[in-house]
Design a protein around this motif. Structure first.
Motif, PDB file in Angstrom:
ATOM      1  N   THR A   1       3.416  -5.316   9.897  1.00 58.24           N
ATOM      2  CA  THR A   1       3.096  -6.698   9.546  1.00 58.24           C
ATOM      3  C   THR A   1       4.369  -7.471   9.211  1.00 58.24           C
ATOM      4  OG1 THR A   1       2.915  -6.522   7.118  1.00 58.24           O
ATOM      5  CG2 THR A   1       1.037  -5.780   8.410  1.00 58.24           C
ATOM      6  N   VAL A   2       4.327  -8.764   9.494  1.00 53.65           N
ATOM      7  CA  VAL A   2       5.401  -9.624   9.014  1.00 53.65           C
ATOM      8  C   VAL A   2       5.310  -9.681   7.495  1.00 53.65           C
ATOM      9  CG1 VAL A   2       5.562 -10.990  11.121  1.00 53.65           C
ATOM     10  CG2 VAL A   2       3.953 -11.685   9.348  1.00 53.65           C
ATOM     11  N   SER A   3       6.421  -9.998   6.851  1.00 53.97           N
ATOM     12  CA  SER A   3       6.504  -9.803   5.397  1.00 53.97           C
ATOM     13  C   SER A   3       5.485 -10.629   4.617  1.00 53.97           C
ATOM     14  CB  SER A   3       7.913 -10.101   4.904  1.00 53.97           C
ATOM     15  OG  SER A   3       8.302 -11.412   5.244  1.00 53.97           O
ATOM     16  N   THR A   4       5.184 -11.857   5.069  1.00 53.63           N
ATOM     17  CA  THR A   4       4.215 -12.654   4.322  1.00 53.63           C
ATOM     18  C   THR A   4       2.800 -12.120   4.464  1.00 53.63           C
ATOM     19  OG1 THR A   4       4.242 -14.179   6.209  1.00 53.63           O
ATOM     20  CG2 THR A   4       5.524 -14.806   4.283  1.00 53.63           C
ATOM     21  N   ALA A   5       2.548 -11.309   5.490  1.00 54.64           N
ATOM     22  CA  ALA A   5       1.210 -10.745   5.682  1.00 54.64           C
ATOM     23  C   ALA A   5       0.900  -9.649   4.681  1.00 54.64           C
ATOM     24  CB  ALA A   5       1.052 -10.216   7.104  1.00 54.64           C
TER      25      ALA A   5
ATOM     26  N   PRO B   1      -3.543  -5.913   3.000  1.00 54.04           N
ATOM     27  CA  PRO B   1      -4.193  -4.908   2.146  1.00 54.04           C
ATOM     28  C   PRO B   1      -5.671  -5.177   1.889  1.00 54.04           C
ATOM     29  CG  PRO B   1      -2.016  -5.421   1.303  1.00 54.04           C
ATOM     30  CD  PRO B   1      -2.287  -6.409   2.398  1.00 54.04           C
ATOM     31  N   TYR B   2      -6.048  -6.458   1.817  1.00 61.56           N
ATOM     32  CA  TYR B   2      -7.454  -6.791   1.547  1.00 61.56           C
ATOM     33  C   TYR B   2      -8.361  -6.456   2.724  1.00 61.56           C
ATOM     34  CZ  TYR B   2      -5.609  -9.206  -2.525  1.00 61.56           C
ATOM     35  OH  TYR B   2      -4.977  -9.489  -3.706  1.00 61.56           O
ATOM     36  N   PHE B   3      -7.775  -6.381   3.927  1.00 63.07           N
ATOM     37  CA  PHE B   3      -8.548  -5.999   5.104  1.00 63.07           C
ATOM     38  C   PHE B   3      -8.544  -4.479   5.311  1.00 63.07           C
ATOM     39  CE2 PHE B   3      -7.673 -10.445   5.864  1.00 63.07           C
ATOM     40  CZ  PHE B   3      -8.857 -10.910   6.438  1.00 63.07           C
ATOM     41  N   LEU B   4      -7.862  -3.761   4.439  1.00 62.59           N
ATOM     42  CA  LEU B   4      -7.755  -2.311   4.547  1.00 62.59           C
ATOM     43  C   LEU B   4      -8.508  -1.553   3.457  1.00 62.59           C
ATOM     44  CD1 LEU B   4      -3.950  -2.114   5.382  1.00 62.59           C
ATOM     45  CD2 LEU B   4      -5.748  -1.076   6.786  1.00 62.59           C
ATOM     46  N   THR B   5      -8.625  -2.140   2.276  1.00 63.72           N
ATOM     47  CA  THR B   5      -9.079  -1.409   1.094  1.00 63.72           C
ATOM     48  C   THR B   5     -10.407  -0.695   1.303  1.00 63.72           C
ATOM     49  OG1 THR B   5      -7.908  -2.929  -0.362  1.00 63.72           O
ATOM     50  CG2 THR B   5      -9.634  -1.597  -1.359  1.00 63.72           C
ATOM     51  N   ASP B   6     -11.443  -1.435   1.685  1.00 69.05           N
ATOM     52  CA  ASP B   6     -12.774  -0.823   1.809  1.00 69.05           C
ATOM     53  C   ASP B   6     -12.813   0.195   2.941  1.00 69.05           C
ATOM     54  OD1 ASP B   6     -13.659  -2.302  -0.315  1.00 69.05           O
ATOM     55  OD2 ASP B   6     -14.689  -3.815   0.885  1.00 69.05           O
ATOM     56  N   PHE B   7     -12.091  -0.076   4.026  1.00 66.53           N
ATOM     57  CA  PHE B   7     -12.050   0.874   5.148  1.00 66.53           C
ATOM     58  C   PHE B   7     -11.403   2.183   4.713  1.00 66.53           C
ATOM     59  CE2 PHE B   7      -9.827   2.779   8.790  1.00 66.53           C
ATOM     60  CZ  PHE B   7     -10.894   2.937   9.670  1.00 66.53           C
ATOM     61  N   MET B   8     -10.294   2.097   3.990  1.00 68.34           N
ATOM     62  CA  MET B   8      -9.608   3.312   3.538  1.00 68.34           C
ATOM     63  C   MET B   8     -10.449   4.064   2.513  1.00 68.34           C
ATOM     64  SD  MET B   8      -6.919   3.438   5.365  1.00 68.34           S
ATOM     65  CE  MET B   8      -6.139   4.825   4.536  1.00 68.34           C
ATOM     66  N   ASP B   9     -11.117   3.352   1.625  1.00 66.42           N
ATOM     67  CA  ASP B   9     -11.968   4.012   0.626  1.00 66.42           C
ATOM     68  C   ASP B   9     -13.123   4.758   1.295  1.00 66.42           C
ATOM     69  OD1 ASP B   9     -10.422   3.152  -1.458  1.00 66.42           O
ATOM     70  OD2 ASP B   9     -11.736   1.497  -2.040  1.00 66.42           O
ATOM     71  N   ALA B  10     -13.659   4.163   2.369  1.00 70.73           N
ATOM     72  CA  ALA B  10     -14.811   4.772   3.053  1.00 70.73           C
ATOM     73  C   ALA B  10     -14.407   5.921   3.970  1.00 70.73           C
ATOM     74  CB  ALA B  10     -15.550   3.709   3.861  1.00 70.73           C
ATOM     75  N   ASN B  11     -13.109   6.021   4.284  1.00 68.33           N
ATOM     76  CA  ASN B  11     -12.632   7.034   5.232  1.00 68.33           C
ATOM     77  C   ASN B  11     -11.418   7.771   4.672  1.00 68.33           C
ATOM     78  OD1 ASN B  11     -14.364   6.312   7.728  1.00 68.33           O
ATOM     79  ND2 ASN B  11     -13.490   4.343   7.123  1.00 68.33           N
ATOM     80  N   PRO B  12     -11.628   8.677   3.737  1.00 67.80           N
ATOM     81  CA  PRO B  12     -10.501   9.379   3.097  1.00 67.80           C
ATOM     82  C   PRO B  12      -9.703  10.253   4.060  1.00 67.80           C
ATOM     83  CG  PRO B  12     -12.604  10.352   2.435  1.00 67.80           C
ATOM     84  CD  PRO B  12     -12.924   9.086   3.153  1.00 67.80           C
ATOM     85  N   GLY B  13     -10.247  10.527   5.249  1.00 69.32           N
ATOM     86  CA  GLY B  13      -9.504  11.323   6.219  1.00 69.32           C
ATOM     87  C   GLY B  13      -8.499  10.531   7.025  1.00 69.32           C
ATOM     88  N   VAL B  14      -8.397   9.227   6.768  1.00 66.87           N
ATOM     89  CA  VAL B  14      -7.453   8.375   7.491  1.00 66.87           C
ATOM     90  C   VAL B  14      -6.152   8.269   6.702  1.00 66.87           C
ATOM     91  CG1 VAL B  14      -6.994   6.034   8.354  1.00 66.87           C
ATOM     92  CG2 VAL B  14      -9.265   7.046   8.624  1.00 66.87           C
ATOM     93  N   ASP B  15      -5.031   8.498   7.376  1.00 63.58           N
ATOM     94  CA  ASP B  15      -3.701   8.309   6.787  1.00 63.58           C
ATOM     95  C   ASP B  15      -3.134   6.987   7.286  1.00 63.58           C
ATOM     96  OD1 ASP B  15      -3.705  10.728   5.427  1.00 63.58           O
ATOM     97  OD2 ASP B  15      -2.882  11.818   7.129  1.00 63.58           O
ATOM     98  N   LEU B  16      -2.755   6.133   6.359  1.00 66.81           N
ATOM     99  CA  LEU B  16      -2.245   4.812   6.703  1.00 66.81           C
ATOM    100  C   LEU B  16      -0.726   4.781   6.624  1.00 66.81           C
ATOM    101  CD1 LEU B  16      -2.595   1.701   7.196  1.00 66.81           C
ATOM    102  CD2 LEU B  16      -2.713   1.474   4.692  1.00 66.81           C
ATOM    103  N   VAL B  17      -0.103   4.238   7.655  1.00 66.54           N
ATOM    104  CA  VAL B  17       1.331   3.940   7.636  1.00 66.54           C
ATOM    105  C   VAL B  17       1.471   2.453   7.942  1.00 66.54           C
ATOM    106  CG1 VAL B  17       3.590   4.394   8.644  1.00 66.54           C
ATOM    107  CG2 VAL B  17       1.927   6.256   8.427  1.00 66.54           C
TER     108      VAL B  17
END
Length: 308
Positions: free
Chosen positions: A99-103, A108-124
């Motif tokens: 992401t560009v720096s201002t993003a 993060p707000y578009f990631l939080t619920d997805f990551m919480d629902a899918n603990p098997g996903v590793d985010l970079v």
């Protein structure tokens, strides 16, 4: 030999960063803890893995071979974990986003619920400037990029997320004659810009050129946070995205200065190359974004819509 997976991972991070301190930061460990693990790992080899020259740490040729082997082992372990989650019917895998720096105030707000629902996903997630984001996209090094200005030389797919609004902003601590118009501020007061390659800088320079405004008093800063703090301190003025200014505007440390032609409005977009074959993990995230984006914008960014 009796080294552990944890020691392999720590040494791999040290080799990647050429620094114990940076490795400790990435791993969220203390520097002494990383140093102890490096010593314990080194004690199992008769050949040095690292050396210190002039207070700088270097990885030896042998150490580089061990780091490469460690990387392969770590990836294999991750693959085992992903397969375990997959057999259990869960989404699992690696999700890479640049992401560009201002993003960083948006993504993060578009990631939080997805990551919480899918603990098997590793985010970079890499946060950098536009030029580097597009380079990562071109090199197929990432699944998705988040930008406000679309690259015109690539064939891409996109999901439009939300508006990106850029206003003329200054610190309330900086005194100026009340008679100064916004145009006069841009001509005579110090202007603070982001570095070359930044979409925010490009937008600001394009706006100034459209108004035939020239100013020789310019400062350049390489991060949005640094620019924001410079404004709060009263160093000058800038045209910058509203998205990162919520607290400073609420605390009245910064103020928006109205001007015809502002705000500049673009949109944040999640983009990926048309030719890219999305992994099951990336496709699952895309499906989530398309289904939930309007609800996320409504629930998380209601304050943003108040500024026009």
């Amino acid at each position: 030999m009796n080294y552990t997976l944890n020691q392999l991972n720590i040494f791999y991070k040290i080799a990647q960063n050429q620094s114990i301190t940076k490795a400790a930061e990435e791993l969220h460990l203390t520097q002494p803890a990383v140093s102890i693990q490096l010593k314990n790992f080194q004690d199992q080899f008769s050949i040095p893995l690292t050396e210190v020259v002039g207070r700088k740490l270097y990885v030896t040729d042998f150490g580089k071979e061990i780091a490469a082997a460690a990387e392969q082992i770590i990836h294999q372990v991750q693959a085992i974990n992903y397969k375990t989650h997959a057999f259990e019917g869960n989404i699992a895998g690696r999700l890479t986003i640049s992401t560009v720096s201002t993003a960083k105030y948006v993504m993060p707000y578009f990631l939080t619920d997805f990551m919480d629902a899918n603990p098997g996903v590793d985010l970079v997630m890499d946060v950098t400037n536009k030029a580097k984001v597009i380079r990562s996209l071109e090199q197929n090094a990432i699944d998705f990029a988040m930008v406000s200005v679309l690259p015109d030389h690539l064939k891409i797919n996109r999901v439009e997320l939300m508006q990106n609004k850029l206003f003329l902003v200054g610190g309330t601590s900086r005194s100026r004659p009340k008679s100064y118009s916004a145009a006069r501020i841009l001509r005579e007061e110090p202007l603070i810009l982001r570095e070359q390659g930044s979409a925010t800088r490009n937008a600001m320079e394009t706006f100034l050129a459209s108004k035939d405004i020239q100013n020789s008093k310019k400062l350049e800063l390489t991060s949005n946070e640094a620019l924001k703090q410079a404004l709060v301190a009263g160093l000058g003025y800038s045209i910058m995205p509203l998205i990162g200014l919520k607290n400073e505007l609420g605390n009245k440390d910064l103020e928006i200065i109205p001007m015809r032609g502002l705000p500049i409005i673009t949109h944040w977009n999640l983009i990926w190359q048309k030719s890219k074959k999305l992994s099951p993990t990336a496709q699952a995230f895309l499906d989530y974004i398309e289904a939930q984006k309007n609800e996320i914008i409504r629930d998380r960014f209601d304050w943003f819509e108040k500024y026009n």
